[in-house]
Design a protein around this motif. Structure first.
Motif, mmCIF file in Angstrom:
data_model
loop_
_atom_site.group_PDB
_atom_site.id
_atom_site.type_symbol
_atom_site.label_atom_id
_atom_site.label_comp_id
_atom_site.label_asym_id
_atom_site.label_seq_id
_atom_site.Cartn_x
_atom_site.Cartn_y
_atom_site.Cartn_z
ATOM 1 N N ILE A 122 -2.516 6.703 -7.314
ATOM 2 C CA ILE A 122 -3.766 6.908 -6.581
ATOM 3 C C ILE A 122 -3.493 7.714 -5.310
ATOM 4 O O ILE A 122 -4.209 8.673 -4.986
ATOM 5 C CB ILE A 122 -4.416 5.562 -6.219
ATOM 6 N N ALA A 123 -2.439 7.342 -4.570
ATOM 7 C CA ALA A 123 -2.094 8.057 -3.341
ATOM 8 C C ALA A 123 -1.658 9.490 -3.643
ATOM 9 O O ALA A 123 -2.019 10.427 -2.924
ATOM 10 C CB ALA A 123 -0.986 7.318 -2.597
ATOM 11 N N GLY A 124 -0.881 9.674 -4.709
ATOM 12 C CA GLY A 124 -0.431 11.022 -5.072
ATOM 13 C C GLY A 124 -1.589 11.913 -5.459
ATOM 14 O O GLY A 124 -1.638 13.092 -5.089
ATOM 15 N N ASN A 125 -2.537 11.355 -6.195
ATOM 16 C CA ASN A 125 -3.725 12.131 -6.550
ATOM 17 C C ASN A 125 -4.545 12.468 -5.313
ATOM 18 O O ASN A 125 -5.101 13.566 -5.190
ATOM 19 C CB ASN A 125 -4.574 11.343 -7.546
ATOM 20 N N GLY A 126 -4.598 11.514 -4.376
ATOM 21 C CA GLY A 126 -5.303 11.774 -3.122
ATOM 22 C C GLY A 126 -4.656 12.906 -2.342
ATOM 23 O O GLY A 126 -5.350 13.770 -1.790
ATOM 24 N N GLY A 178 -14.481 16.564 6.451
ATOM 25 C CA GLY A 178 -15.047 15.258 6.147
ATOM 26 C C GLY A 178 -14.482 14.699 4.848
ATOM 27 O O GLY A 178 -14.129 13.515 4.764
ATOM 28 N N TYR A 179 -14.382 15.556 3.843
ATOM 29 C CA TYR A 179 -13.825 15.135 2.553
ATOM 30 C C TYR A 179 -12.380 14.694 2.725
ATOM 31 O O TYR A 179 -11.970 13.639 2.213
ATOM 32 C CB TYR A 179 -13.921 16.284 1.557
ATOM 33 N N ALA A 180 -11.596 15.496 3.437
ATOM 34 C CA ALA A 180 -10.176 15.175 3.628
ATOM 35 C C ALA A 180 -10.009 13.861 4.380
ATOM 36 O O ALA A 180 -9.129 13.055 4.059
ATOM 37 C CB ALA A 180 -9.486 16.314 4.373
ATOM 38 N N THR A 181 -10.859 13.629 5.379
ATOM 39 C CA THR A 181 -10.783 12.380 6.139
ATOM 40 C C THR A 181 -11.072 11.182 5.243
ATOM 41 O O THR A 181 -10.330 10.188 5.233
ATOM 42 C CB THR A 181 -11.784 12.410 7.308
ATOM 43 N N GLY A 182 -12.156 11.271 4.482
ATOM 44 C CA GLY A 182 -12.501 10.170 3.584
ATOM 45 C C GLY A 182 -11.452 9.946 2.517
ATOM 46 O O GLY A 182 -11.095 8.798 2.207
ATOM 47 N N ALA A 183 -10.926 11.046 1.946
ATOM 48 C CA ALA A 183 -9.910 10.912 0.898
ATOM 49 C C ALA A 183 -8.649 10.252 1.434
ATOM 50 O O ALA A 183 -8.012 9.440 0.754
ATOM 51 C CB ALA A 183 -9.585 12.290 0.323
ATOM 52 N N THR A 184 -8.272 10.589 2.671
ATOM 53 C CA THR A 184 -7.085 9.981 3.271
ATOM 54 C C THR A 184 -7.276 8.483 3.462
ATOM 55 O O THR A 184 -6.401 7.674 3.124
ATOM 56 C CB THR A 184 -6.779 10.637 4.626
ATOM 57 N N VAL A 185 -8.430 8.102 3.997
ATOM 58 C CA VAL A 185 -8.700 6.675 4.227
ATOM 59 C C VAL A 185 -8.745 5.912 2.904
ATOM 60 O O VAL A 185 -8.167 4.819 2.769
ATOM 61 C CB VAL A 185 -10.019 6.504 4.999
ATOM 62 N N LEU A 186 -9.407 6.480 1.896
ATOM 63 C CA LEU A 186 -9.566 5.785 0.625
ATOM 64 C C LEU A 186 -8.252 5.610 -0.119
ATOM 65 O O LEU A 186 -8.012 4.571 -0.747
ATOM 66 C CB LEU A 186 -10.554 6.543 -0.268
ATOM 67 N N THR A 187 -7.392 6.617 -0.084
ATOM 68 C CA THR A 187 -6.165 6.566 -0.883
ATOM 69 C C THR A 187 -4.969 6.052 -0.105
ATOM 70 O O THR A 187 -3.958 5.694 -0.711
ATOM 71 C CB THR A 187 -5.833 7.964 -1.448
ATOM 72 N N ARG A 188 -5.072 6.022 1.223
ATOM 73 C CA ARG A 188 -3.913 5.615 2.026
ATOM 74 C C ARG A 188 -4.090 4.234 2.650
ATOM 75 O O ARG A 188 -3.135 3.460 2.730
ATOM 76 C CB ARG A 188 -3.690 6.679 3.122
ATOM 77 N N MET A 244 0.857 -1.198 0.000
ATOM 78 C CA MET A 244 0.000 0.000 0.000
ATOM 79 C C MET A 244 0.891 1.245 0.000
ATOM 80 O O MET A 244 1.780 1.383 0.835
ATOM 81 C CB MET A 244 -0.897 0.003 1.229
ATOM 82 N N ALA A 245 0.685 2.132 -0.964
ATOM 83 C CA ALA A 245 1.503 3.341 -1.066
ATOM 84 C C ALA A 245 1.194 4.295 0.087
ATOM 85 O O ALA A 245 0.053 4.401 0.537
ATOM 86 C CB ALA A 245 1.229 4.037 -2.402
ATOM 87 N N THR A 246 2.227 4.968 0.581
ATOM 88 C CA THR A 246 2.064 5.942 1.656
ATOM 89 C C THR A 246 2.345 7.339 1.127
ATOM 90 O O THR A 246 3.070 7.512 0.141
ATOM 91 C CB THR A 246 3.020 5.642 2.822
ATOM 92 N N PHE A 247 1.795 8.353 1.802
ATOM 93 C CA PHE A 247 2.067 9.727 1.397
ATOM 94 C C PHE A 247 3.554 10.039 1.532
ATOM 95 O O PHE A 247 4.151 10.693 0.672
ATOM 96 C CB PHE A 247 1.250 10.701 2.238
ATOM 97 N N ALA A 248 4.172 9.577 2.622
ATOM 98 C CA ALA A 248 5.601 9.829 2.818
ATOM 99 C C ALA A 248 6.418 9.167 1.719
ATOM 100 O O ALA A 248 7.406 9.739 1.224
ATOM 101 C CB ALA A 248 6.039 9.327 4.193
#
Length: 406
Positions: A134-138, A263-273, A1-5
């Motif tokens: 996907i993670a980068g777009n997130g 709320g959007y940021a929370t969902g986007a983080t969970v979905l892409t991370r 699973m790709a990470t933001f870091a």
């Protein structure tokens, strides 16, 4: 699973991401600075609204301007767009600039935003692959949501501290720095292959629209995102009347808007991370349904704490669009990615603008702000159910082949 870091271990992304962030902050700052400049000189809310809207109108030309990203080397186009905006925004700071000329220059500066966004989106799959993309777009979507809420407040503070002219010069500097980062960190790539020997804006734009709408998955993906977002985000247009209805004022209005973004940021983080692709695919339509369903209790005029919880859930549901944005660009043929992004930009701008106008008009008719939000929830829910069913049906459609002509 790709990470933001982990994304920042890719050298090109370390330069492309801050360049994008700087360019977006620059867009926000110029809009605020010119709006304040116009109001200070004219005292006219109408003139101020015209100045502010000039920053968003060029998005309607997304299919035409986005075609540039499929005709020219994308790295070079990014640099040219940033340098052009730097020069035009710096010109806005000239003493004695007539108001009409200032609005025209702002409009010209923002004409370079759609091709910049299209080129960046089309370049991203070349920089990051697979789940990393996907993670980068997130991450870029998170940056957009956070800066959308904070950008105007920061912009207002900057204008207050350094005057509108000083803020515009600072804005020009952000574009220049973005261009320098792209020049230094992104390697040159050739222009996408195109069968047409000469660029024709209308013909290329029409080919991009055909490419999107003849592929069932691309078409249904856009319709789902456009329509659900148009209704769900319309709350932002009446945040202040809603805050007043709840017994608050501008601070509460800001909190209401920030709650949706949170709320959007929370969902986007969970979905892409943290979400596996198979699970992510299964929850796309249910999340879209949640974005409308969460707003239905607003018809009962709940108190502020409940409203905040409902808006957070609405934003959480709207996060379904984050992985779809990445999948949309991946699905589009490489030579059409710029135009596909241009079509997406135009539709989002038109849909959200229409949603804002609809919410304002309904409230103007005498419907309470809470009830208006609830009615918009019905629209979002109906869109999610209808478009979601069509999207699910198109999910198994094979990738469309590239059209024969551009």
């Amino acid at each position: 699973m790709a990470t933001f870091a982990g994304l920042f271990t890719v050298r090109e992304f370390r330069y492309l991401y801050p360049a994008y962030a700087l360019s977006y902050v620059g867009d926000q700052l110029s809009s605020v600075a010119v709006a304040i400049l116009v109001f200070d000189r004219t005292g006219s809310p109408v003139a101020t609204a015209v100045a502010f809207s000039a920053a968003f109108l060029p998005s309607a030309l997304g299919p035409v301007l986005g075609s540039l990203a499929d005709r020219f080397p994308r790295r070079g186009l990014l640099i040219v767009c940033d340098l052009a905006r730097a020069i035009l925004v710096a010109a806005l700071a000239l003493p004695g600039m007539p108001i009409g000329a200032a609005i025209a220059l702002l409009y010209l500066a923002h004409l370079f935003t759609p091709p910049f966004m299209s080129a960046r989106a089309a370049l991203m799959p070349d920089v990051l692959g697979g789940e990393a993309y996907i993670a980068g777009n997130g991450l870029t979507n998170l940056t957009y949501q956070i800066s959308q809420v904070a950008g105007f407040a920061i912009g207002g503070a900057v204008v207050l501290l350094v005057t509108p002219a000083g803020a515009l010069l600072a804005n020009a500097a952000t574009f220049a720095l973005s261009a320098a980062l792209i020049w230094r960190g992104i390697r040159p790539r050739p222009a996408p292959e195109s069968e047409g020997a000469r660029w024709s804006p209308l013909r290329d734009a029409a080919a991009g629209v055909r490419h999107v709408f003849t592929d069932p998955w691309l078409r249904q993906c856009l319709l789902l995102v456009w329509l659900v977002s148009a209704f769900a985000f319309s709350t932002e247009a009446i945040a202040y009347p809603l805050a007043r209805e709840l017994g608050g004022g501008p601070p509460l209005a800001g909190v209401l808007m920030a709650t949706i973004a949170l709320g959007y940021a929370t969902g986007a983080t969970v979905l892409t991370r943290w979400t596996r692709p198979s699970v992510r695919d299964r929850v796309t339509v249910p999340l879209a349904v949640l974005s409308g369903l969460a707003l239905l209790p607003m018809l009962a005029h709940p108190p502020a704490p409940v409203v905040l919880a409902l808006l957070f859930c609405c934003g959480l549901g709207c996060s379904f669009s984050t992985p779809l944005n990445a999948m949309f660009i991946q699905r589009a043929a490489p030579a059409y990615r710029g135009r596909a992004m241009g079509v997406a930009i135009a539709g989002i701008a038109a849909g959200q603008g229409g949603g804002f106008l609809l919410a304002g008009w309904v409230t103007e008719l005498g419907v309470t702000a809470s009830a208006t939000v609830g009615l918009c929830g019905i629209g979002a829910l109906a869109s999610a159910v209808c478009c979601g069913a069509a999207y699910a049906s198109a999910a198994a459609t094979p990738v469309a082949s590239e059209p024969s002509g551009t």
